[in-house]
Design an enzyme around this catalytic site. Structure first.
Site, mmCIF file in Angstrom:
data_model
loop_
_atom_site.group_PDB
_atom_site.id
_atom_site.type_symbol
_atom_site.label_atom_id
_atom_site.label_comp_id
_atom_site.label_asym_id
_atom_site.label_seq_id
_atom_site.Cartn_x
_atom_site.Cartn_y
_atom_site.Cartn_z
ATOM 1 N N MET A 103 0.823 -1.201 0.000
ATOM 2 C CA MET A 103 0.000 0.000 0.000
ATOM 3 C C MET A 103 0.860 1.254 0.000
ATOM 4 O O MET A 103 1.795 1.379 0.784
ATOM 5 C CB MET A 103 -0.926 -0.025 1.235
ATOM 6 C CG MET A 103 -1.850 1.166 1.334
ATOM 7 S SD MET A 103 -2.989 1.230 -0.081
ATOM 8 C CE MET A 103 -3.185 3.008 -0.238
ATOM 9 N N GLU B 102 4.581 0.726 -5.737
ATOM 10 C CA GLU B 102 4.149 1.610 -4.647
ATOM 11 C C GLU B 102 4.910 2.927 -4.704
ATOM 12 O O GLU B 102 4.338 3.990 -4.459
ATOM 13 C CB GLU B 102 4.329 0.939 -3.282
ATOM 14 C CG GLU B 102 3.695 -0.447 -3.146
ATOM 15 C CD GLU B 102 2.240 -0.526 -3.595
ATOM 16 O OE1 GLU B 102 1.530 0.490 -3.521
ATOM 17 O OE2 GLU B 102 1.815 -1.610 -4.041
HETATM 18 N N1 ARG Z 1 -3.328 0.613 -3.788
HETATM 19 C C1 ARG Z 1 -2.781 -0.698 -3.463
HETATM 20 C C2 ARG Z 1 -1.900 -1.072 -4.635
HETATM 21 O O1 ARG Z 1 -0.804 -0.701 -4.694
HETATM 22 C C3 ARG Z 1 -3.824 -1.732 -3.243
HETATM 23 C C4 ARG Z 1 -4.520 -1.590 -1.944
HETATM 24 C C5 ARG Z 1 -5.851 -2.177 -1.936
HETATM 25 N N2 ARG Z 1 -6.134 -2.646 -0.626
HETATM 26 C C6 ARG Z 1 -7.257 -3.198 -0.264
HETATM 27 N N3 ARG Z 1 -7.351 -3.649 0.925
HETATM 28 N N4 ARG Z 1 -8.263 -3.308 -1.089
HETATM 29 O O2 ARG Z 1 -2.271 -1.589 -5.611
HETATM 30 ZN ZN ZN Z 2 -1.432 0.153 -6.968
#
Ligand code: ARG
Ligand code: ZN
Length: 894
Positions: A264, A299
């Site tokens: 994340m 990320e």
């Molecule tokens: N934005 C994160 C990524 O790098 C995914 C996070 C989604 N987390 C969740 N619990 N739905 O792709």
């Molecule tokens: Zn992402």
């Protein structure tokens, strides 16, 4: 309740400033928030302020410092609302609430992992921490004060810069963090615990010093060096390729043992699944090293594509995810190619492209053909957590890649620059992105635009492109006709009338070779070219290529220029020619895959009808040629020589018949192993480790990949000494790629002989959770692992459904990678039972598992009935989460 994209309305209040104070403890954490609101310019007096909360206990609400009595606000189903003072001036809401991290098994919001505290807020986890406008278009500056017992939580981390740290009179300590960048709450993070940390400073290209840090469990410091290297590489790459510089003084990556997804991108404080941080040669495979590089890059790249420019609403998720996946794919490809001479660099990049396309076909194509089919920008959802999909991510990346193809590298870069010029610091939409790219395209192609291209964002389903060609030796003209159509996707077929699907703008990359395999340049836009891109925007269009000296064989969709399925009338002989001679490494691999697919389907039919089955001659010739072709890199040969995955073979069946597909696949694997035993053996011996230090570089890891494939084939073909070879490889292994390669091959083909290495592996790695996941996963996916056997694995003290990595290693691996045993009456019961058991703990992870039966309706009658009954059983269960309910009810509607 279904949420619709069309219903978007801006939030009526601005939130320039947020202050949060945490009194951290695992059992109960108190959060005190101070939210400074101001009405948006056109907000009418009396417009209610609405804040979301979930699983929280409310202690107190204040308005401008004055405690509110219970009749001055409403609390309904978690939603806290009140009417702010009507004077149109700023006001401050203060809220005190409690949450319970230790009881939080959902791993959303604030939770405990091991003895540490972590957060996960995307998409809607922040509301599990405190009441808040939990939506990405509300962006605030955060100041965060963390207080905790220093014995339990010596390190206290949050986003941005550490302002001060101090002891407190009551024996606790505190840390104050300030994030200079406004952000939506889904990018908030805090971490508390006792960590090892490694760090280094880098100088950004404008000359600022930045601190990079990687935090891990105590004792794992040495396993974080690769991740830190990858982080520094990502920082350099984003500067070089996109001119994007780190905007923080400090960038932290923290490894968590319990994590729902990969990682994340919280501002300045990325939280990672430990599986994407920890590596050393003894414990991580080559693939794991590359996976870490990809996710660290992903990320990090979000810091610009996601954080600086974020999403207006969650329907726009692909705005950041598709773009960031494209960026991480390019980063990985550039890292693989770095330092290699041009021909080898091209091959290294092609290997990455093949792997990415393989993932797309394995995960996204079936999604696009099932009940969860959705455009990369969905129009509706019940639970946003269900839309972190292969479509939004991987197909989303393909849609970005097509724009890159249409604009060229320089044009794409100009479009990115324009995107940031227009939208830096804002929450925007997919349309805003396409507008920026279109502004460049329109300059390059006066009078043209992206109005047709935009439909990729609105249309679900995998388009099919039919290719026909004729050649006239008299005029030396080759006519190529491309025709596109896109069948109703998933539940669209149930709609009446079915939705209209106008044509898309599809770049189709094409080259020509003659019957000898010699490339024939195409006169195109004034020069001869090996590869041209045809831009199909109509239902059908014909191009005439002039001056083609001999009848061509078409090499189609080079580099996989669009996420489509090709329909061609290419003969087996043409495919075989492309499989041996196509100079485009992607198209060549694809020709091999297509040949194997045709053979496999013919075998399935023969098994069903009792016919003799296809002769393997052509397949053996292609395989032998690739195996013996030392011009090609081992990494590339390992891709050429891999059969399509069983799941792809199942997916092509009409109807799908998993057990028949497994039988045919197993048969052909045996044939290729046995009939080519000599070259497999020669390859195995040639590629022996040179004894030097381990490196995950593409050359060394390519050798190991091909060698493991050779071992697998030797075992599949029951070569007389294959078991001995595998046992020796296991014993002498100098890294995890070799030991796991041997162990997996034994489990697949000679399970009796796997007992000793299995026991040894367990004894050696019982205390390393990530390595133990490998031990579980290899067993759960082995053909000998029946439902009884997988239950036995789950009865071991090392097993826990609460840890998502462990659940994935056992339950998911069984349900996704063991079709022969899943597709039995006991298998169907097992799936339903596990979905329900997981749902009681962690709905997001349960919903992933529940997707394993998406395509039940396309199966042969027995499997179909079994899966349908299991789906019903899940849907009928009491207290189903919204996550699982959405998946299962959509599946049953198919
Ligand atoms: N934005 C994160 C990524 O790098 C995914 C996070 C989604 N987390 C969740 N619990 N739905 O792709
Ligand atoms: Zn992402």
């Amino acid at each position: 309740p279904t949420i619709f994209r069309q219903d978007y309305a801006p939030y009526p209040y601005r939130l320039p400033q947020v202050r949060l104070e945490f009194d951290l403890a695992a059992d109960s954490t108190q959060v005190r928030s101070e939210l400074r609101f101001e009405p948006a310019p056109d907000t009418a007096p009396g417009t209610p302020l609405v804040l979301q909360g979930e699983d929280l206990e409310l202690v107190e609400v204040r308005l401008d410092g004055r405690p509110l009595s219970a009749d001055e606000y409403r609390l309904d189903d978690g939603i806290l609302s009140l009417i702010p003072p009507g004077h149109g001036k700023p006001f401050t809401i203060g809220i005190v609430s409690l949450c319970r991290p230790a009881e939080n098994t959902t791993l959303m919001g604030l939770y405990v992992s091991g003895d540490k505290l972590f957060t996960q807020c995307e998409a809607q986890g922040f509301r599990r921490i405190t009441w808040f406008p939990d939506r990405p278009d509300v962006m605030a500056r955060f100041e965060v004060l963390l207080r905790a017992d220093p014995a339990a939580y010596p390190q206290l981390l949050s986003n941005g810069n550490l302002i001060e740290q101090a002891g407190l009179p009551d024996g606790r300590h505190q840390a104050l963090w300030r994030d200079p960048h406004p952000k939506p709450c889904y990018l908030f993070a805090l971490v508390a615990g006792d960590f090892d940390c490694i760090e280094r400073t880098e100088t950004t290209r404008s000359g600022r010093e930045v601190l990079l840090q990687v935090y891990s469990d105590k004792g794992y410091r040495e396993q974080t060096r690769w991740a830190l290297d990858c982080l520094a590489n990502a920082l350099r790459w984003d500067e070089r390729r996109f001119g994007l510089e780190l905007d923080l003084d400090r960038f932290m990556v923290v490894a968590a043992r319990d994590f729902n997804m990969g990682a994340m991108e919280n501002k300045g404080l990325n939280i990672f699944n430990a599986a994407y941080v920890l590596a050393d040669p003894a414990t991580a495979t080559d693939a794991a090293y590359r996976g870490i590089e990809a996710v660290i890059g992903h990320e990090y790249f979000h810091n610009w594509t996601g954080n600086r420019v974020t999403c207006r609403d969650w329907f726009q998720l692909s705005l950041k995810e598709g773009l960031t996946v494209f960026r991480d794919q390019e980063f990985s490809a550039d890292m693989l190619a770095e330092g290699l001479p041009p021909a080898e660099a091209a091959s290294a990049r092609a290997v990455k492209r093949i792997d990415d396309v393989h993932t797309l076909r394995l995960a996204q194509f079936p999604e696009d053909a099932g009940p969860m089919a959705h455009p990369i920008r969905p129009d509706s959802y019940q639970e946003i957590g269900n839309f972190y999909t292969a479509t939004v991510y991987e197909k989303g990346a393909e849609v970005i890649r097509m724009q890159h193809t249409l604009l060229g590298e320089a044009g794409f870069r100009a479009g990115m620059d324009e995107y940031f010029r227009r939208h830096d610091g804002r929450a925007v939409t997919c349309d805003d992105f396409v507008d920026a790219m279109e502004s460049v395209y329109a300059q390059q192609h006066p009078g043209q635009d992206f109005s047709v291209f935009r439909r990729w964002y609105a249309q679900a389903g995998t388009p099919r492109v039919r290719v026909r060609s004729t050649y006239d030796p008299a005029t030396r003209a080759c006519r190529i006709t491309l025709e596109q159509h896109c069948a109703p996707a998933g539940l669209e077929a149930r709609q009446s009338p079915p939705p209209e699907k106008p044509p898309l703008h599809i770049p189709v990359s094409i080259g020509l070779i003659d019957a000898e395999g010699t490339p024939m340049p195409i006169p195109w836009e004034g020069e001869p070219r090996d590869t041209i891109v045809l831009e199909l925007r109509e239902a059908s269009r014909t191009w005439t290529l002039a001056d083609i000296p001999r009848a061509p064989v078409l090499s189609l969709l080079r580099g996989f220029s669009a996420p489509v399925i090709l329909e061609t009338d290419r003969s087996e002989a043409d495919l075989a020619l492309l499989a041996r001679r196509d100079p485009d490494p992607f198209a060549r691999w694809d020709a091999v895959q297509e040949t194997a697919h045709r053979h496999l389907q013919a075998r399935i039919e023969a098994d069903r009808d009792g016919g003799p089955g296809p002769a393997p001659g052509m397949l053996l010739d292609i395989w032998r040629a690739a195996l013996e072709n030392e011009q090609l890199s081992p990494a590339y040969r390992a891709r050429l020589l891999a059969l399509p995955a069983v799941r792809e073979v199942i997916d092509r069946g009409e109807p799908m018949d998993p057990r028949a597909a497994v039988a045919a696949w197993t048969h052909i694997r045996k044939t290729l192993g046995a009939r080519l035993a000599d070259p497999w053996r020669a390859t195995y011996d040639d590629l022996a480790d040179d004894g030097g230090p381990y490196s995950p570089d593409p050359v060394a890891s390519g050798r190991r990949a091909l060698r493991n494939l050779a071992l697998d084939n030797l075992l599949a073909g029951q070569a007389p000494d294959a078991v001995e070879l595998a046992l020796a490889q296991y014993r002498q292994a100098r890294n995890m790629t070799e030991s796991l390669g041997a162990l997996t091959a034994l489990l697949q083909h000679a399970p009796q002989a796997a007992a000793d290495p299995l026991a040894d592996f367990h004894a050696r790695w019982r205390d390393n959770p990530l390595v133990l996941d490998r031990w579980f996963g290899a067993q759960a996916s082995a053909p000998g692992c029946t439902v009884a056997a997988v239950r036995a694995l789950m009865a071991l003290p090392d097993f826990s459904l609460r840890n998502p990595n462990r659940a994935r290693a056992v339950v998911f691996r069984f349900c996704l990678d063991n079709p022969g045993n899943l597709h039995t009456p006991e298998g169907y019961d097992f799936w339903a039972e596990q979905v329900l058991a997981l749902d009681a703990l962690n709905p997001e992870v349960a919903a992933r598992l529940s997707r394993a039966f998406d395509n039940w309706a396309r199966h042969e009658p027995v499997a179909r009935a079994g899966m349908q009954a299991a789906l019903r059983r899940v849907l009928d269960a009491p207290d189903l989460s919204r996550n699982v309910r959405e998946i299962v009810s959509k599946a049953l509607a198919a």
